[in-house]
Structure formats: C-alpha cells, structure tokens
Design a protein around this motif. Structure first.
Motif, mmCIF file in Angstrom:
data_model
loop_
_atom_site.group_PDB
_atom_site.id
_atom_site.type_symbol
_atom_site.label_atom_id
_atom_site.label_comp_id
_atom_site.label_asym_id
_atom_site.label_seq_id
_atom_site.Cartn_x
_atom_site.Cartn_y
_atom_site.Cartn_z
ATOM 1 N N LYS A 68 15.336 22.000 28.307
ATOM 2 C CA LYS A 68 16.403 22.768 28.954
ATOM 3 C C LYS A 68 17.111 23.612 27.908
ATOM 4 N N PHE A 69 17.307 24.890 28.223
ATOM 5 C CA PHE A 69 17.947 25.819 27.299
ATOM 6 C C PHE A 69 19.024 26.615 28.044
ATOM 7 N N SER A 70 20.141 26.825 27.402
ATOM 8 C CA SER A 70 21.192 27.651 27.992
ATOM 9 C C SER A 70 20.844 29.129 27.840
ATOM 10 N N LEU A 71 21.063 29.884 28.916
ATOM 11 C CA LEU A 71 20.909 31.339 28.861
ATOM 12 C C LEU A 71 22.266 32.027 28.993
ATOM 13 N N ASP A 72 23.318 31.371 28.580
ATOM 14 C CA ASP A 72 24.674 31.901 28.785
ATOM 15 C C ASP A 72 25.019 33.075 27.875
ATOM 16 N N ARG A 73 24.385 33.178 26.724
ATOM 17 C CA ARG A 73 24.841 34.140 25.723
ATOM 18 C C ARG A 73 24.024 35.430 25.737
ATOM 19 N N ASP A 74 24.722 36.500 25.303
ATOM 20 C CA ASP A 74 24.071 37.776 24.980
ATOM 21 C C ASP A 74 23.436 38.458 26.192
ATOM 22 N N TRP A 75 24.256 38.710 27.189
ATOM 23 C CA TRP A 75 23.833 39.506 28.333
ATOM 24 C C TRP A 75 24.392 40.917 28.209
ATOM 25 N N LYS A 76 23.715 41.843 28.854
ATOM 26 C CA LYS A 76 24.220 43.197 29.030
ATOM 27 C C LYS A 76 24.766 43.314 30.455
ATOM 28 N N PHE A 77 25.919 43.980 30.589
ATOM 29 C CA PHE A 77 26.566 44.062 31.898
ATOM 30 C C PHE A 77 27.017 45.488 32.179
ATOM 31 N N PHE A 78 26.777 45.918 33.430
ATOM 32 C CA PHE A 78 27.268 47.219 33.896
ATOM 33 C C PHE A 78 28.088 46.994 35.145
ATOM 34 N N ASN A 79 29.337 47.441 35.128
ATOM 35 C CA ASN A 79 30.249 47.276 36.263
ATOM 36 C C ASN A 79 30.080 48.471 37.190
ATOM 37 N N GLY A 80 29.325 48.271 38.269
ATOM 38 C CA GLY A 80 29.065 49.327 39.231
ATOM 39 C C GLY A 80 27.621 49.313 39.676
ATOM 40 N N ASP A 81 27.324 50.118 40.663
ATOM 41 C CA ASP A 81 25.951 50.222 41.146
ATOM 42 C C ASP A 81 25.242 51.347 40.413
ATOM 43 N N ILE A 82 23.932 51.222 40.297
ATOM 44 C CA ILE A 82 23.100 52.265 39.693
ATOM 45 C C ILE A 82 22.029 52.609 40.709
ATOM 46 N N PRO A 83 22.210 53.667 41.474
ATOM 47 C CA PRO A 83 21.221 54.006 42.505
ATOM 48 C C PRO A 83 19.847 54.238 41.887
ATOM 49 N N ALA A 84 18.835 53.779 42.583
ATOM 50 C CA ALA A 84 17.458 53.997 42.116
ATOM 51 C C ALA A 84 17.129 55.484 42.170
#
Length: 547
Positions: free
Chosen positions: A3-19
């Motif tokens: 078992k490994f934590s994936l809590d760290r080092d994410w990239k986040f964008f606040n909003g939608d990105i239309p295809a």
C-alpha cells in the motif's frame, strides 16, 4: 499486498477545460480509441501552469464568501476542477493487480489512467476503488492519473466542499490475493468465556489459470500474541474468486466496550506453493449488540442509552479536507464531554473517523447519502458496508435521511432493496431510516427496517409507539437548539443567542426538553443531538452576514 499513499505532488486546475474540437478523420479515429483521450485528460496535455497541491484538498474553502451562492453552500462557490498526478511502477509490478482507492471526491468524478476512462463515481461521500491494472505502464514509462471533478452537483443542503478531499492510496497485489475489503470478521459469543471469531475471506485470482492456495488467519492481541488461528486449503479458478469461511475460537478475550475499547488484529496470510503471496491486517473487536422494542439498546448484555451527536464532516476554517489529527481531536472531545455515540450526518464518513471511534469507544450510526436503488445507488451502499463492517464501533446503517418518498410505497420498495443488499454483506448490524415525515403512514418505510429513526417529531413518539408497539425506536436527530458560546444575552440584530438553552428551531426542542423526551421513555434506544460541532452552511436561524 503493498500500500502506497498517492497524496503528494498533484497538479490542480480550478475550472473546467473544454475538450478541443476534433477536425479530420484521423483525429476523430484516434480520439475514439483506448488511450486516446483529448484535452485535459490526455497525457500530453501541458500542466506546467497548474497549481501544485497535496491531498486531501478542498478548493472551495479558499473561495471568497459571496451571498449569491446561498446559505446552504456556506456562501462559497464550488464549480469544476481537474487533478493530475504522474508516477512510476516498477518493472516487477507488471503482473500484479494495481488498484487506486479514493477516500472521497466532492462530488461527481471521472477517473482517467493514461488516456482512458477507468472509473466514474457519482457520490461525494463513498470511498471507491478503480482497477487500473490493464492501463498501467512499467519501468521507465510514466503513468498519468487524471481526475475530473464536477462539484456543481448538489447532494446536500450544507457545505460540501469541492475536490479530492480525502486520502488516495495505491495497492499492488499479486495475481492470487485477498480481495480488496474482502475480509469480514463477525465474532459470536459461544459461552461466558469462549468466542468464535467467524471470518469470511474472499480470495481473488486475477490470473487466467487455476491456483491452489492456503489461507492462514491469526488473531493478534495488543501484546502481539496469537490468541486464535485457522487454516484452509482450496483451489480457485482463473479469473474468479472464492469465499473462505473460517472459525477461530478465542478464550476470554478482552471485550470492546465504550469504556474499554479493546481491539484485536486479524492477520490474514495467503500462501501459494508455501510462498507467502499476500497478507492483510484488519482491526476488530469482540462485543455483542442487541435491541429490544421495550427496553432499548444493549451492548455486551448491558442496557446503554445512546447519547450521541450528529456530525457533518467539515471543520471550521478547514473545509472538508480535514487532517487526521483534527478528526481525532473531534472524536476525543466528544467522548470527553460525555457522548457515547456518533451519527455520520448525512453520508459515509472517512475511514479514519471510524478508526478513532473504535479507538475511543463511540458507537456509530453509519449513514448512506443517496436514497437510490439504481445500480449506482446500490454500489454506494455496498461500498459503505464492505469498507466499514469490521469496525466494532459501527452498530447500525442508516439507509436514508429525511426523504420525501419515505412515507410512500415507492420509498418502501427502495428501502427494502437497499436493506436486502446490506444484509447480504453484513447481517450483524441494524438498519434504519431517519424519518421526519410519514412516521405513522401506512405503506411507507416506517415499519420496514430494524429500527425506526425519528428526526425531531417528539410529539409523534407516543402515537408511533401505540401504532407500532413492537418496532424499536431511536431519536435519529434531536433538538436543533441555538446558542452562541460565551454569550449571555440574546441580540438577534447582532446574530448572537445566549448560551442558556433558551432558543430552538421551530421543528426542534431545547436540549433539556430533548433529553427529557428520551429519558422518560425507556423503550427508545437513545438520541443524536443536532449537532456535535458547528459546520459551514445552514447558519440557522440567521443568514448573510452569518456564515
């Protein structure tokens, strides 16, 4: 299992990105293929400008207060967002099952792995797991996990937050392994000194060839001593699973109780050709629970009146991404003030909250969020039960809360379906619905489940008792009294109310009256006061500028 934590080092964008628009045959052709996601879900999408975040994460809590978003949402905008994480898997993992478990995402989500959809979830409260085995890459190749979150979807009339707000973990399992959440321990008391820790373990074979195995289960006490053991040999076909039922006799174990919450560990070890290929640990406790329509609730043969509180999962100034240390602080504080029970209002809590209820000795009403018998609604209920059924603190499952259909034949059918699914997975706990209407209506759900929960409606206690004398009752939500800590004079213009228990909602009671209603009726199991902690949203009896 690893078992490994994936809590760290994410990239986040606040909003939608239309295809992007797809033009031309080749682009259309490739976008329709596995791994061919376009736009933000594509592994090739540039995220250099995105924010770096760690989980748990609630993006709504950082938004400014705006009256237009309304009191139910805590005057906070929610919206949509994207998360991405890149990671490597060892070459030695190539033949393993790879699972990713999301503790909770507010609210609707779509999970992509390396350009393909691997899962969808339509509830902000249930933990769920996606199997990414087939889409994973190994060695020097980089995996990209992309999560789209639509937090405009509303499930509650309180602050719900937004984002991946609980922990995320990755599991690596050999082809022959113990199924995720596949161990169910349900101890039975045989005599005054002898208990049988009945254990059902599901073995999963994700390979395509038959495999023989040996399952050894050990009960370990707090001093690392083995106090019970069972061994089973069996064969499971390729691509299938098998359930092993074992009996582990234990002599004079320490009992789990609200005053002495003694815990044991079930160590499940799986061997193939005498080689250990998987092991899982589950905490559990030895205790008995029962209910009586005339005398209430019994824990380990002793009558206990449930004096509990209802609790939303957010915390002041933090939002719903509550650190484990704060959750522990909250449970300890409730116990110290004299509470012996905890209602998860109104949805399945984080698993850490249940761990702390186990540790400190609070009895839990575990609650489902969506009253829905569609395949997805049933999955949400099953996810709750599978994850939580080993916690000794959990004594009942609440199927619904204040549903308009609860007093109708439709509501009765939905409740019956959900109860049936729960009992297939765990028939050792009680079921109930928390009702605010239809309490004495013929044809509804009021007399269907193991217990009838009454939200407020104290005026109906005696009428219900008269009509359904054999139906156990509980105050599933009580009081809703108003007061401001440290204030001794009410001033409605200043939005403060004295702390003398003088004001309550029109549908509720003062605390003193709420206790009296329960304590003078010994057939009622107990009550859950609204609420244990202040929460964002519903700033009753005020609105903006009260937040």
């Amino acid at each position: 299992m690893e078992k490994f934590s994936l809590d760290r080092d994410w990239k986040f964008f606040n909003g939608d990105i239309p295809a992007p628009e797809i033009n031309g045959h080749t682009a259309c052709y490739m976008a329709a293929k596995a791994g061919g996601a376009i736009g933000a879900a594509s592994p090739d999408f540039n995220t250099d400008s995105w924010e770096n975040v760690n989980l748990p994460h609630d993006w709504a809590v950082y938004n400014k207060f705006e009256e237009k978003w309304g009191p139910s949402n805590g005057y906070k905008k929610r919206g949509k967002g994207w998360y991405k994480k890149r990671f490597r898997l060892d070459e030695s993992d190539r033949n393993k099952q790879i699972l990713i478990e999301f503790g909770g995402i507010a609210t609707h989500s779509v999970i992509h792995m390396n350009g393909s959809v691997v899962g969808r979830n339509f509830c902000g409260y249930n933990s769920f797991t996606v199997d990414v085995t087939d889409m994973a890459v190994y060695g020097e190749q980089i995996n990209e996990l992309a999560v789209f979150v639509d937090a405009t979807a509303i499930e509650g009339w309180w602050y719900e937050g937004a984002g991946i707000y609980r922990h995320v973990n990755l599991y690596k399992k050999n082809p022959l392994h113990i199924k995720h959440c596949g161990v169910f321990i349900h101890p039975e008391k045989k005599t005054a000194d002898v208990w049988d820790a009945l254990t059902d373990t599901t073995i999963e074979n994700s390979s395509y060839e038959d495999k023989s195995f040996k399952l050894i289960s050990h009960i370990i006490d707090s001093g690392d001593n083995t106090v019970g053991k069972a061994e089973t040999v069996f064969t499971v076909k390729g691509g299938s699973e098998a359930e092993m039922n074992q009996s582990l006799l234990t002599y004079s174990p320490y009992i789990w109780d609200i005053d002495s919450p003694n815990l044991y560990t079930m160590l499940s070890e799986l061997y193939e050709n005498d080689e250990l290929v998987d092991s899982v640990e589950n905490k559990f406790g030895f205790r008995t629970i029962s209910i009586d329509c005339d005398n209430g609730f019994f824990l380990n043969g002793r009558r206990v009146t449930l004096y509990g509180t209802c609790n939303h999962q957010d915390h002041a100034g933090v939002g719903v991404a509550v650190p484990d240390s704060i959750n522990e602080y909250r449970i300890k504080l409730l116990k110290e003030m004299g509470s012996n029970a905890y209602r998860c209002a109104h949805g399945n809590p984080s698993s850490e909250i249940l761990d702390y209820c186990d540790k400190y000795g609070l009895l839990v009403m575990d609650e489902n969020r969506n009253f829905n018998s569609s395949p997805d609604g049933i999955k949400q209920v099953c996810d709750m039960v599978m994850r939580d059924r080993n916690h000794p603190s959990v004594i009942m499952y609440s199927i619904f809360n204040e549903e308009p259909l609860q007093g109708t034949p439709t509501g009765r059918k939905i409740a019956a379906r959900l109860q049936s699914e729960i009992k297939k997975l765990d028939n050792t706990r009680f079921t109930l619905g928390a009702m605010n209407t239809g309490i004495t209506t013929d044809g509804g759900a009021c007399d269907l489940l193991d217990i009838t929960g009454l939200n407020y409606n104290t005026f109906a206690y005696d009428d219900f008792r008269k009509k359904y004398p054999k139906m156990p009752m509980i105050g599933s939500e009580n009081d809703s009294a108003f007061q401001t800590r440290g204030v001794y004079k009410t001033d409605f213009e200043e939005h403060v109310i004295d702390c003398y228990d003088s004001e309550a909602a029109s549908w509720g009671n003062t605390y003193r009256d709420g206790f009296k209603q329960i304590d003078t009726r010994p057939h009622i199991l107990g009550m859950f006061i609204w609420t244990g902690f202040d929460y964002r949203g519903e700033p009753k009896p005020f609105e903006c500028p009260s937040f």
